[in-house]
Scaffold this active site. Structure first.
Site, PDB file in Angstrom:
ATOM      1  N   CYS A   2       0.845  -1.186   0.000  1.00 32.12           N
ATOM      2  CA  CYS A   2       0.000   0.000   0.000  1.00 32.12           C
ATOM      3  C   CYS A   2       0.885   1.242   0.000  1.00 32.12           C
ATOM      4  O   CYS A   2       1.989   1.230   0.550  1.00 32.12           O
ATOM      5  CB  CYS A   2      -0.936   0.073   1.195  1.00 32.12           C
ATOM      6  SG  CYS A   2      -2.112  -1.258   1.291  1.00 32.12           S
ATOM      7  N   ARG A  27       4.206  -0.650  -4.670  1.00 33.23           N
ATOM      8  CA  ARG A  27       3.933  -1.137  -3.316  1.00 33.23           C
ATOM      9  C   ARG A  27       2.567  -1.804  -3.208  1.00 33.23           C
ATOM     10  O   ARG A  27       2.260  -2.433  -2.194  1.00 33.23           O
ATOM     11  CB  ARG A  27       3.988   0.027  -2.324  1.00 33.23           C
ATOM     12  CG  ARG A  27       5.354   0.644  -2.187  1.00 33.23           C
ATOM     13  CD  ARG A  27       5.286   1.783  -1.204  1.00 33.23           C
ATOM     14  NE  ARG A  27       5.019   1.300   0.131  1.00 33.23           N
ATOM     15  CZ  ARG A  27       5.938   1.128   1.065  1.00 33.23           C
ATOM     16  NH1 ARG A  27       7.180   1.422   0.802  1.00 33.23           N
ATOM     17  NH2 ARG A  27       5.619   0.693   2.249  1.00 33.23           N
ATOM     18  N   TRP A  71      -2.909  -2.708  -1.579  1.00 27.97           N
ATOM     19  CA  TRP A  71      -2.620  -4.140  -1.675  1.00 27.97           C
ATOM     20  C   TRP A  71      -3.511  -4.781  -0.625  1.00 27.97           C
ATOM     21  O   TRP A  71      -3.309  -4.594   0.573  1.00 27.97           O
ATOM     22  CB  TRP A  71      -1.137  -4.406  -1.378  1.00 27.97           C
ATOM     23  CG  TRP A  71      -0.744  -5.837  -1.551  1.00 27.97           C
ATOM     24  CD1 TRP A  71      -0.381  -6.464  -2.707  1.00 27.97           C
ATOM     25  CD2 TRP A  71      -0.642  -6.833  -0.517  1.00 27.97           C
ATOM     26  NE1 TRP A  71      -0.080  -7.779  -2.456  1.00 27.97           N
ATOM     27  CE2 TRP A  71      -0.230  -8.026  -1.129  1.00 27.97           C
ATOM     28  CE3 TRP A  71      -0.868  -6.835   0.860  1.00 27.97           C
ATOM     29  CZ2 TRP A  71      -0.031  -9.208  -0.409  1.00 27.97           C
ATOM     30  CZ3 TRP A  71      -0.678  -8.005   1.567  1.00 27.97           C
ATOM     31  CH2 TRP A  71      -0.259  -9.171   0.939  1.00 27.97           C
ATOM     32  N   ASN A  95      -2.182   2.587   5.781  1.00 31.33           N
ATOM     33  CA  ASN A  95      -1.329   1.426   5.496  1.00 31.33           C
ATOM     34  C   ASN A  95      -1.178   0.645   6.783  1.00 31.33           C
ATOM     35  O   ASN A  95      -1.073   1.248   7.857  1.00 31.33           O
ATOM     36  CB  ASN A  95       0.076   1.862   5.077  1.00 31.33           C
ATOM     37  CG  ASN A  95       0.125   2.335   3.651  1.00 31.33           C
ATOM     38  OD1 ASN A  95      -0.873   2.319   2.946  1.00 31.33           O
ATOM     39  ND2 ASN A  95       1.307   2.782   3.241  1.00 31.33           N
ATOM     40  N   GLY A  96      -1.077  -0.671   6.658  1.00 32.65           N
ATOM     41  CA  GLY A  96      -0.859  -1.491   7.851  1.00 32.65           C
ATOM     42  C   GLY A  96      -2.055  -2.380   8.131  1.00 32.65           C
ATOM     43  O   GLY A  96      -2.958  -2.520   7.288  1.00 32.65           O
ATOM     44  N   GLU A 462      16.609 -19.600  -5.043  1.00 35.32           N
ATOM     45  CA  GLU A 462      16.257 -18.254  -5.482  1.00 35.32           C
ATOM     46  C   GLU A 462      15.730 -18.276  -6.925  1.00 35.32           C
ATOM     47  O   GLU A 462      14.766 -17.577  -7.248  1.00 35.32           O
ATOM     48  CB  GLU A 462      17.475 -17.325  -5.343  1.00 35.32           C
ATOM     49  CG  GLU A 462      17.272 -15.906  -5.827  1.00 35.32           C
ATOM     50  CD  GLU A 462      16.099 -15.153  -5.199  1.00 35.32           C
ATOM     51  OE1 GLU A 462      15.516 -15.628  -4.228  1.00 35.32           O
ATOM     52  OE2 GLU A 462      15.748 -14.090  -5.743  1.00 35.32           O
ATOM     53  N   LYS A 466      12.016 -16.940  -8.031  1.00 36.41           N
ATOM     54  CA  LYS A 466      11.845 -15.931  -9.087  1.00 36.41           C
ATOM     55  C   LYS A 466      10.853 -16.432 -10.120  1.00 36.41           C
ATOM     56  O   LYS A 466       9.937 -15.734 -10.512  1.00 36.41           O
ATOM     57  CB  LYS A 466      13.189 -15.705  -9.771  1.00 36.41           C
ATOM     58  CG  LYS A 466      13.970 -14.484  -9.773  1.00 36.41           C
ATOM     59  CD  LYS A 466      13.815 -13.317  -8.932  1.00 36.41           C
ATOM     60  CE  LYS A 466      13.119 -13.422  -7.660  1.00 36.41           C
ATOM     61  NZ  LYS A 466      13.497 -12.631  -6.568  1.00 36.41           N
ATOM     62  N   GLU A 469       7.197 -16.571  -8.764  1.00 36.87           N
ATOM     63  CA  GLU A 469       6.507 -15.325  -8.423  1.00 36.87           C
ATOM     64  C   GLU A 469       6.129 -14.470  -9.626  1.00 36.87           C
ATOM     65  O   GLU A 469       5.148 -13.745  -9.568  1.00 36.87           O
ATOM     66  CB  GLU A 469       7.265 -14.502  -7.369  1.00 36.87           C
ATOM     67  CG  GLU A 469       8.537 -13.831  -7.794  1.00 36.87           C
ATOM     68  CD  GLU A 469       9.166 -13.000  -6.642  1.00 36.87           C
ATOM     69  OE1 GLU A 469      10.385 -12.929  -6.596  1.00 36.87           O
ATOM     70  OE2 GLU A 469       8.428 -12.437  -5.823  1.00 36.87           O
ATOM     71  N   HIS A 485      14.803 -38.593  -3.278  1.00 37.68           N
ATOM     72  CA  HIS A 485      14.084 -38.948  -2.052  1.00 37.68           C
ATOM     73  C   HIS A 485      12.613 -38.556  -2.109  1.00 37.68           C
ATOM     74  O   HIS A 485      11.957 -38.484  -1.071  1.00 37.68           O
ATOM     75  CB  HIS A 485      14.757 -38.284  -0.842  1.00 37.68           C
ATOM     76  CG  HIS A 485      16.130 -38.831  -0.574  1.00 37.68           C
ATOM     77  ND1 HIS A 485      16.358 -40.123  -0.163  1.00 37.68           N
ATOM     78  CD2 HIS A 485      17.361 -38.264  -0.716  1.00 37.68           C
ATOM     79  CE1 HIS A 485      17.657 -40.324  -0.031  1.00 37.68           C
ATOM     80  NE2 HIS A 485      18.296 -39.213  -0.376  1.00 37.68           N
ATOM     81  N   LYS A 584       5.638  -5.061  -3.005  1.00 35.22           N
ATOM     82  CA  LYS A 584       7.084  -4.918  -2.873  1.00 35.22           C
ATOM     83  C   LYS A 584       7.570  -5.074  -1.437  1.00 35.22           C
ATOM     84  O   LYS A 584       8.520  -5.793  -1.177  1.00 35.22           O
ATOM     85  CB  LYS A 584       7.517  -3.560  -3.443  1.00 35.22           C
ATOM     86  CG  LYS A 584       9.029  -3.361  -3.478  1.00 35.22           C
ATOM     87  CD  LYS A 584       9.686  -4.368  -4.390  1.00 35.22           C
ATOM     88  CE  LYS A 584      11.194  -4.318  -4.364  1.00 35.22           C
ATOM     89  NZ  LYS A 584      11.790  -5.514  -4.972  1.00 35.22           N
TER      90      LYS A 584
HETATM   91  C1  AGP Z   1      11.443 -11.263  -3.723  1.00 34.16           C
HETATM   92  O1  AGP Z   1      11.401 -11.398  -5.092  1.00 34.16           O
HETATM   93  C2  AGP Z   1      10.157 -11.167  -3.081  1.00 34.16           C
HETATM   94  N1  AGP Z   1       9.364 -10.149  -3.641  1.00 34.16           N
HETATM   95  C3  AGP Z   1      10.136 -11.283  -1.574  1.00 34.16           C
HETATM   96  O2  AGP Z   1      10.435 -12.614  -1.304  1.00 34.16           O
HETATM   97  C4  AGP Z   1      11.069 -10.396  -0.719  1.00 34.16           C
HETATM   98  O3  AGP Z   1      12.391 -10.767  -0.916  1.00 34.16           O
HETATM   99  C5  AGP Z   1      10.686 -10.550   0.761  1.00 34.16           C
HETATM  100  O4  AGP Z   1       9.370 -10.129   0.937  1.00 34.16           O
HETATM  101  C6  AGP Z   1      11.607  -9.811   1.692  1.00 34.16           C
HETATM  102  O5  AGP Z   1      11.572  -8.445   1.455  1.00 34.16           O
HETATM  103  P1  AGP Z   1      12.658  -7.477   2.069  1.00 34.16           P
HETATM  104  O6  AGP Z   1      13.954  -7.854   1.471  1.00 34.16           O
HETATM  105  O7  AGP Z   1      12.204  -6.119   1.686  1.00 34.16           O
HETATM  106  O8  AGP Z   1      12.650  -7.702   3.557  1.00 34.16           O
END
Ligand code: AGP
Length: 589
Positions: A2, A27, A71, A95-96, A462, A466, A469, A485, A584
């Site tokens: 947000c 955001r 969001w 926000n929050g 990682e 990627k 997501e 396994h 984000k």
């Molecule tokens: C990464 O591609 C993601 N969007 C997400 O996993 C992110 O890394 C995670 O939310 C942590 O965010 P931060 O690094 O701002 O703490």
């Protein structure tokens, strides 16, 4: 998660709000809204979808207003649930998360009050309106006293049409003087161009924006003197510069960022204090979420192997509820791009209560994590707009590997060199364009798998995150030895399996897993620094990346995986910068 923006002054508010919301869109982007007042009438424009949906509202007249990009946390993505929320003389953006919203709402409903949305935010509007006795600041302070959870608020009251009241609790908020007016925003980028002098509110602080003055106080209405933020306007700029997407642009920025991250490592103001702690530490805990968690795993591999110091890496959301054991002398490293991730912040608070020394590896200046930590080690990645983290991951590794180098020297081990990593990353980016040719094999696949050992396994995790997501393709990252396994059962003819192989002494072991998958019909893709494996019959396609110290290899090997995710997302018709359901910075638990 947000975004909030607000303006009061001599200029038209609507264009300032809408331009600010474009900066904040990364955001949260499921709905958007603004409220603009001309002193007599308050106009509210809300839509589901992105900021462009309210472009027409640019022409609304009025010198005061608030805006929000959402969001969803409470309630579906609907116009009713979009902000601003109103009740009686109050309009606000929030926000929050208000954790006790349900109980508060039940009480308000039992008093006959009617709600139009499913949001927790509307509850705050009711509390403020109900408590209003001619002073908006008093009403906001009173309402905030009833809230449990996190909030950043910008509140307008039609009985005080020249002022905005702002409040912060565990959700970032910036206030300040702008050209011909005053501004509030959840993120520097929304107002950096506007603001000459900006201040970051702390938890429990309130601000009144009126006339040409911002006044800050605490809940007891005692004035608080704030220190102006130091920021570089260029850093906050988010331009595509000819790229189609920020994600691709941000990958190209990696080599230069690595250079900055490493070069500035010892220049962090807290470095000598951090160094002193590092000299004494025998045990390191790392907490982080998502991509940052994966960089923590990469650090563990390198620290344990090269420095022989024990490291435990814990997902922050688990750490906070695990009653963690924090032995005396523990160094806790919290890694976060945003510095606002609620789970990471909660883990840090807990670790501090238990006596740990906290070092933050963080990208965003003035973020909450920078204030909580004993030492702050900046990653210098610049603003990361794409929701999928790319350059921030590599920058985190640059800082973490710098710690490895320092710690190895302290432990009298052979100090590993980071020299050449930036140049090698540039080379890796150019060879990684080859993964474009891999996309037809992924686009229609049911699932994909990433395997590796040691540091390669961390890169695999990682790479998998990627891909899922932004392409929405189910995928898993695995220790190569684990495939047999259980997960091998999921391999069908055509299933893409990406193997990462950068360490000589485990290469053959990973290749065993490759053979096992290939025999079940998997299509094999390699990211490797060994040319001979690229030639093998089993391998459908490969990217040959430069060699480096194997413990540091994820800084290179992740790049083709980032690019793969990007191109598969494009091929599947997705917006790689704004994946569905994600935001984000995750400022809620
Ligand atoms: C990464 O591609 C993601 N969007 C997400 O996993 C992110 O890394 C995670 O939310 C942590 O965010 P931060 O690094 O701002 O703490």
């Amino acid at each position: 998660m947000c975004g909030i923006v607000g303006y009061v002054g001599k200029r038209e508010a609507a264009p300032i709000l809408i331009d600010g919301l474009y900066e904040l869109e990364y955001r949260g982007y499921d709905s958007v809204g603004i409220a603009v007042s001309n002193g007599k009438e308050l106009k509210i424009i809300k839509k589901t979808g992105r900021v462009k949906e309210i472009e027409a509202a640019r022409s609304e007249r009025g010198n005061i207003g608030i805006g929000h990009t959402r969001w969803a946390t409470h309630g579906d993505v609907t116009v009713e649930n979009a902000h601003p929320h109103t009740y009686k003389n109050i309009a606000l953006v929030h926000n929050g998360i208000v954790e006790n919203a349900r109980a508060l709402k039940e009480e308000l409903v039992s008093n006959g009050e009617i709600f139009y949305s499913d949001t927790d935010s509307e509850v705050i509007a009711h509390l403020i309106a109900d408590g209003y006795r001619g002073d908006l600041l008093d009403a906001v302070i009173g309402a905030c006293g009833k809230l449990i959870g996190s909030y950043a608020l910008a509140v307008y009251c039609s009985d005080e049409p020249d002022a905005l009241i702002c409040a912060r609790m565990r959700s970032p908020l910036i206030v300040g003087n702008a050209k011909d007016g005053l501004v509030v925003a959840s993120d520097l980028s929304a107002v950096a161009e506007e603001g000459a002098t900006l201040y970051s509110l702390d938890d429990g602080e309130f601000a009144r924006l009126e006339g040409d003055e911002v006044t800050v106080c605490n809940a007891g209405k005692n004035a608080v003197v704030k220190e102006a933020m130091q920021f570089d306007l260029e850093e906050g700029k988010t331009k595509l510069d000819g790229y189609r997407h920020f994600m691709r642009k941000e990958i190209d920025e990696i080599p230069e960022i690595l250079h900055h991250s490493m070069f500035n490592f010892e220049k962090n103001s807290c470095y000598s204090d951090f160094y002193r702690v590092l000299c004494q530490t025998e045990y390191i805990q790392i907490v982080a979420c998502g991509t940052a968690y994966h960089s923590g795993l990469c650090a563990k591999v390198a620290i344990e192997k090269l420095c022989r110091v024990r490291v435990e890496v814990v997902v922050a959301s688990e750490y906070r509820y695990s009653n963690p054991i924090v032995p005396k002398g523990t160094l806790l490293i919290a890694i976060s791009q945003s510095g606002e991730t609620a789970d990471t912040l909660a883990a840090v608070r807990l670790a501090k209560r238990k006596g740990a020394y906290v070092a933050a590896v963080v990208n965003v200046k003035y973020s909450s994590l920078t204030r909580l930590a004993d030492a702050v080690l900046y990653t210098h990645a610049g603003k990361e707009v794409a929701v999928a983290a790319t350059k921030s991951f590599n920058a985190q590794l640059a800082v973490l590997y710098s710690i490895v180098g320092t710690l190895a020297a302290i432990e009298k081990k052979r100090a590993p060199t980071l020299r050449g990593l930036a140049q090698k990353t540039a080379k890796t980016i150019s060879v990684s364009e080859e993964v474009r040719g891999w996309t037809p094999y992924f686009v229609g696949a049911k699932s994909a798998y990433f395997i590796g050992r040691g540091a390669d396994m961390c890169a695999a995790l990682e790479g998998s995150l990627k891909l899922k997501e932004i392409s929405y393709l189910p995928s898993e990252g695995y220790a190569a030895g684990e495939l047999k396994h259980g997960t091998l059962a999921l391999i069908e003819p055509g299933t893409p399996v990406v193997a990462i192989i950068t360490r000589r002494n485990t290469a053959e072991k990973t290749m065993n897993a490759v053979h096992e998958a290939y025999s079940r019909g998997a299509r094999i893709f390699l990211v490797t620094s060994f040319a001979e494996y690229c030639e093998m019959d089993e391998v459908c396609a490969s990217v040959l990346i430069p060699r480096c110290l194997p413990e540091f290899s994820p800084i290179l090997s992740v790049v083709p995986l980032q690019m793969l995710a990007y191109y598969v997302a494009l091929a599947r018709g997705n917006d790689p910068d704004k994946p569905r359901n994600l935001a984000k910075s995750v400022t809620v638990e």
